[in-house]
Design a protein around this motif. Structure first.
Motif, PDB file in Angstrom:
ATOM      1  N   LEU A 144      -1.250  -8.474   2.069  1.00  0.00           N
ATOM      2  CA  LEU A 144      -1.278  -7.022   1.855  1.00  0.00           C
ATOM      3  C   LEU A 144      -2.703  -6.478   1.763  1.00  0.00           C
ATOM      4  N   ALA A 145      -3.700  -7.337   1.858  1.00  0.00           N
ATOM      5  CA  ALA A 145      -5.073  -6.957   1.528  1.00  0.00           C
ATOM      6  C   ALA A 145      -5.570  -5.747   2.300  1.00  0.00           C
ATOM      7  N   ALA A 146      -5.164  -5.597   3.564  1.00  0.00           N
ATOM      8  CA  ALA A 146      -5.673  -4.495   4.398  1.00  0.00           C
ATOM      9  C   ALA A 146      -4.838  -3.222   4.262  1.00  0.00           C
ATOM     10  N   ARG A 147      -3.709  -3.303   3.588  1.00  0.00           N
ATOM     11  CA  ARG A 147      -2.837  -2.130   3.476  1.00  0.00           C
ATOM     12  C   ARG A 147      -3.283  -1.210   2.350  1.00  0.00           C
ATOM     13  N   ARG A 148      -2.929   0.068   2.457  1.00  0.00           N
ATOM     14  CA  ARG A 148      -3.237   1.006   1.398  1.00  0.00           C
ATOM     15  C   ARG A 148      -2.233   0.825   0.262  1.00  0.00           C
ATOM     16  N   VAL A 149      -2.711   0.942  -0.962  1.00  0.00           N
ATOM     17  CA  VAL A 149      -1.864   0.719  -2.129  1.00  0.00           C
ATOM     18  C   VAL A 149      -0.687   1.684  -2.134  1.00  0.00           C
ATOM     19  N   GLU A 150      -0.904   2.921  -1.703  1.00  0.00           N
ATOM     20  CA  GLU A 150       0.149   3.938  -1.743  1.00  0.00           C
ATOM     21  C   GLU A 150       1.306   3.639  -0.788  1.00  0.00           C
ATOM     22  N   GLU A 151       1.093   2.718   0.153  1.00  0.00           N
ATOM     23  CA  GLU A 151       2.148   2.358   1.102  1.00  0.00           C
ATOM     24  C   GLU A 151       3.102   1.290   0.553  1.00  0.00           C
ATOM     25  N   LEU A 152       2.754   0.693  -0.559  1.00  0.00           N
ATOM     26  CA  LEU A 152       3.493  -0.460  -1.050  1.00  0.00           C
ATOM     27  C   LEU A 152       4.715  -0.049  -1.869  1.00  0.00           C
ATOM     28  N   SER A 153       5.654  -0.975  -1.962  1.00  0.00           N
ATOM     29  CA  SER A 153       6.794  -0.778  -2.862  1.00  0.00           C
ATOM     30  C   SER A 153       6.318  -0.921  -4.300  1.00  0.00           C
ATOM     31  N   GLY A 154       7.172  -0.508  -5.234  1.00  0.00           N
ATOM     32  CA  GLY A 154       6.800  -0.608  -6.639  1.00  0.00           C
ATOM     33  C   GLY A 154       6.500  -2.027  -7.059  1.00  0.00           C
ATOM     34  N   GLY A 155       7.326  -2.981  -6.591  1.00  0.00           N
ATOM     35  CA  GLY A 155       7.100  -4.374  -6.945  1.00  0.00           C
ATOM     36  C   GLY A 155       5.819  -4.928  -6.363  1.00  0.00           C
ATOM     37  N   GLN A 156       5.533  -4.594  -5.097  1.00  0.00           N
ATOM     38  CA  GLN A 156       4.287  -5.043  -4.473  1.00  0.00           C
ATOM     39  C   GLN A 156       3.085  -4.455  -5.203  1.00  0.00           C
TER      40      GLN A 156
END
Length: 285
Positions: A144-156
């Motif tokens: 997930l390192a390159a993804r934006r935090v706001e795109e993640l699920s709550g658990g991620q």
């Protein structure tokens, strides 16, 4: 960390201590005169009913909330008189609902955990890169390192915040509901990770949990709060009984041995059970 080292750590004086601490929001006192010595090198779990002050106490221990009376000490010094960077190099706090800067990537957020270890010019080192990579791997967030935090699920997102705390590598780690948004499998994964961190590195862990059974399973030291006060504390087997559950939660329950660990396990007795109505399963075959 060897068993001998764990015993030495447990015998060490508490690094984080609250003396007669009162905490308030807008003059409304929520925590009343708490004395608490956090055992060094152990896992402490704070439990209690909603509104009892457990998260507020954690904020006081983490320097987010200044006591209106009393003092919190870190290594014998008033926590609120210490420099922020000095505190952050020893103590890390993960609040209940942390907010990430808009647009920040997972890798950059986890990297922010290294700020207390960098010099005045904030130079990035090989040690910083290794710490971030290790934290991402431990929390299974490397992909997930390159993804934006706001795109993640709550658990991620929750696992990423835990990764940031691991990258900080504090000696004392405070976490408010670290299993929020996680399914049961990931709850156990995160708590196992924190237990391993404690066992292997001797990190002192203090966390607030809602689930009494998980608290009893993972705590070396259980702190039970009610109405802003600590009503019981000690090893879960000594603390968590039916009277304690009734006092702190207003809940009628049986406390039995967990069949997996032997730790206390709370089995609530709901209204139907108190009326003598057993649960039934109707066979359709």
């Amino acid at each position: 960390m060897s068993e001998e080292q764990r015993m030495e750590a447990a015998a060490a004086p508490p690094r984080l201590v609250a003396h007669g601490v009162h905490l308030a929001y807008d003059q409304r006192r929520v925590v009343h005169g708490v004395d608490l010595a956090v055992p060094t090198g152990r896992v402490t779990v704070i439990v209690g009913a909603n509104g009892c002050g457990k998260s507020t106490l954690l904020r006081g221990l983490g320097r987010i909330l200044r006591p209106v009376e009393g003092v919190v000490e870190l290594d014998g010094h008033d926590l609120h008189r210490m420099r922020a960077r000095e505190v952050a190099s020893v103590l890390g706090l993960l609040p209940q609902q942390p907010v990430a800067p808009e647009g920040i990537s997972v890798g950059d957020l986890v990297g922010r955990g290294r700020h207390p270890h960098q010099g005045a010019f904030g130079r990035w080192s090989a040690d910083d890169a290794d710490a971030v990579a290790r934290a991402l791997a431990l929390t299974d967030t490397h992909d997930l390192a390159a993804r934006r935090v706001e795109e993640l699920s709550g658990g991620q997102r929750q696992r990423v915040w835990v990764a940031m705390m691991l990258a900080q590598d504090p000696h004392v780690l405070l976490l408010d509901e670290p299993t929020t948004y996680l399914d049961i499998a990931h709850q156990v994964d995160v708590l196992d990770l924190l237990a391993d961190l404690n066992e292997e590195r001797g990190t002192t862990v203090v966390m607030v949990l809602h689930d009494l059974n998980l608290a009893a399973r993972y705590a070396d030291h259980l702190v039970v709060m009610a109405a802003g006060r600590v009503v019981r504390e000690g090893p879960p087997a000594d603390v968590l009984d039916e009277d304690c559950v009734r006092e702190a939660f207003g809940l009628v329950a049986r406390v039995v041995a967990d069949p997996v660990t032997g730790c206390p396990m709370v089995v609530p007795a709901g209204v139907r059970e108190r009326r003598g109505l057993a649960c039934s399963k109707v066979s359709l075959t």
